[in-house]
Design an enzyme around this catalytic site. Structure first.
Site, mmCIF file in Angstrom:
data_model
loop_
_atom_site.group_PDB
_atom_site.id
_atom_site.type_symbol
_atom_site.label_atom_id
_atom_site.label_comp_id
_atom_site.label_asym_id
_atom_site.label_seq_id
_atom_site.Cartn_x
_atom_site.Cartn_y
_atom_site.Cartn_z
ATOM 1 N N PHE A 1 0.820 -1.209 0.000
ATOM 2 C CA PHE A 1 0.000 0.000 0.000
ATOM 3 C C PHE A 1 0.856 1.263 0.000
ATOM 4 O O PHE A 1 0.435 2.304 -0.520
ATOM 5 C CB PHE A 1 -0.926 -0.015 1.225
ATOM 6 N N GLU A 2 2.056 1.191 0.555
ATOM 7 C CA GLU A 2 2.940 2.353 0.644
ATOM 8 C C GLU A 2 3.782 2.576 -0.607
ATOM 9 O O GLU A 2 4.472 3.601 -0.720
ATOM 10 C CB GLU A 2 3.852 2.220 1.868
ATOM 11 N N VAL B 1 1.221 -9.456 -2.471
ATOM 12 C CA VAL B 1 -0.012 -9.499 -1.703
ATOM 13 C C VAL B 1 -0.601 -10.895 -1.916
ATOM 14 O O VAL B 1 -0.788 -11.321 -3.059
ATOM 15 C CB VAL B 1 -1.033 -8.432 -2.152
ATOM 16 N N ILE B 2 -0.855 -11.582 -0.817
ATOM 17 C CA ILE B 2 -1.412 -12.927 -0.894
ATOM 18 C C ILE B 2 -2.842 -12.881 -0.370
ATOM 19 O O ILE B 2 -3.102 -12.362 0.722
ATOM 20 C CB ILE B 2 -0.543 -13.928 -0.105
ATOM 21 N N GLY C 1 -8.795 -14.153 3.694
ATOM 22 C CA GLY C 1 -10.222 -14.410 3.796
ATOM 23 C C GLY C 1 -11.085 -13.173 3.830
ATOM 24 O O GLY C 1 -12.290 -13.278 4.041
ATOM 25 N N THR C 2 -10.483 -11.991 3.612
ATOM 26 C CA THR C 2 -11.257 -10.745 3.632
ATOM 27 C C THR C 2 -11.004 -9.975 2.339
ATOM 28 O O THR C 2 -10.083 -10.289 1.582
ATOM 29 C CB THR C 2 -10.837 -9.861 4.825
ATOM 30 N N HIS D 1 -9.556 -7.291 1.993
ATOM 31 C CA HIS D 1 -8.328 -6.499 2.114
ATOM 32 C C HIS D 1 -7.433 -6.673 0.881
ATOM 33 O O HIS D 1 -6.867 -5.702 0.374
ATOM 34 C CB HIS D 1 -7.583 -6.927 3.387
ATOM 35 N N ARG E 1 6.911 -17.300 -8.569
ATOM 36 C CA ARG E 1 7.162 -16.112 -9.388
ATOM 37 C C ARG E 1 8.312 -15.252 -8.853
ATOM 38 O O ARG E 1 8.657 -14.236 -9.433
ATOM 39 C CB ARG E 1 5.893 -15.263 -9.447
#
Length: 159
Positions: free
Chosen positions: A59-60, A82-83, A86-87, A89, A128
């Site tokens: 995010f930064e 980013v993995i 369950g939300t 986010h 990756r």
């Protein structure tokens, strides 16, 4: 695998470019691989003016890219992972990073290599990351793309 159809980019004569690599700190093993790949690509292209910055998370990345492009840099490489959890986010962070980095590149005219992995699980990220046994090296690819774009645009100075 997403790498099918990718161009075979090679960059030569990039020794005079100034590059900033911005990397997030989450998922250390994956990030180590992405950073190593970016470093190899920059070294292979002859770039020796490299600054590395670490930010807390993906995010930064856009705010850091906005700040460094206010100075005289030729390219930025943004690295992160980013993995999915369950939300929602995951969706918010991925969207904010993608949109933010795109806007910085468009506003400044500085190429940004997009090395942000957006994966469903850790196995996909590791595959990756450019680590031994990985199928892809997205850190290397992001740095090479940023350099190739900077070289292509070298005759078109920023305003």
């Amino acid at each position: 695998m997403s790498g099918e159809g990718a161009p075979a980019l090679t960059v030569q004569g990039a020794g005079g470019l100034r590059v900033v690599v911005i990397a997030s700190q989450w998922h250390t093993t994956v990030m180590d691989g992405l950073l190593d790949g970016a470093r190899r690509a920059l070294a292979d292209a002859g770039v020796d003016d490299v600054t590395e910055l670490r930010v807390p998370g993906v995010f930064e990345l856009p705010v850091a890219a906005a700040r460094v492009t206010a100075r005289d840099v030729d390219a930025v490489v943004a690295l992160g992972v980013v993995i999915r959890g369950g939300t929602p986010h995951f969706d918010y962070v991925c969207s904010a990073a993608t949109t933010g980095l795109t806007l910085v590149a468009q506003r400044t005219g500085v190429p940004i290599g997009f090395g942000v992995l957006t994966c469903d699980d850790e196995k996909q990220a590791l595959d990756r990351a450019g680590l031994p046994g990985s199928a892809e090296d997205k850190g290397h690819e992001a740095a090479t793309a940023a350099l190739a774009t900077a070289m292509t645009l070298a005759d078109y100075p920023r305003r």
